[in-house]
Design an enzyme around this catalytic site. Sequence first.
Site: not given
Lengths: 142, 190
Positions: B51, B95
């Site tokens: 990701s 993230k």
Amino acid sequence: MIIIEWLQAYGPSMVPTFNLTGDMFLAERLSIKFGKVGPGNIILLRSPEFPRKVMVKRLLGLESHSVTYVIEPMKSDRCDTIGVPKGHVWVEGDNIYNSRDSRQFGHVPYGLLEGKVFCKIWPSKEFGSLMKSGMKDPDSYS
Amino acid sequence: MVGLVGRLWNLQYKSIVKEASGKTLAVAKFFCVLHVTNTYLCTFALAYGPSMVPTFNLTGDMYLAERLSIKFGKVGPGDVVLLRSPESPRKVMVKRLLGLESHSITYVVDPMKSDRCDTIVVPKGHVWVEGDNIYNSRDSRQFGPVPYGLLEGKVFCKVTTFLSLAHLMLNFDAVNCTSSLSQPKNKRRV
């Protein structure tokens, strides 16, 4: 908090379990880490609206539980049922007439839980264990 | 005679116990310091997964994340953060923070299928996080804005050759700091 912490809570949302002006209690963290909390426990959690604030509320539902709650007890008896999604919990104050909890800000992620309250220290005449103290039956509203 | 032997043994026993307890205390103190540093100051994170490609490797790299910025609210859009997953509480994810409370975020809803964008205002006490690899990332686009209380650390440094620690100590260019964590140039910003 590492293992056990001594705290003071004030506010109207957990009356009559906790006083308006402030009660002292002990909270421990290990139950949260090992997932040993369930409906009926009083827990500490970091507020999803004010990250610097820690609140004391009662856990009413874990993930995949179905929770029925009174939307606005001051106005009507109308209830609503909601399923708690994965990784989240539903918390409510014992004093549903004056409590800002999951009925307003929705289910909270489990990661926000900080501790489980297990013993009340002050006032001394109310000293004692708070494990599933029976103030509220999580499955019924009347 | 027996009394003398008994006294000598007692003396030896006491010194052994004293030394053992001293050493145990030193080890306990070391672990306490380690725990406090890990919980409140700085921690290692081994991050793997698709990701955050290309910023982070698919196969995994070691990073340093510090916790003070989160506690003092010194994070902002563009920072790479560690946060506890709102769906799986035992999992910590890495993230990029894209928006704080009351920011307006425009994001591509499903980049594999279309270019359709959506705009959302981040509510009070929440943040919006996305992976750098929007094609293969489970982030706020799927689970919504996350409460600020779930943030665990801010990643500030990549420890490139963690295994060769000696090499790390001697050659400071083995550690890439900050500049490699800035926003990739082709990422769309609003």
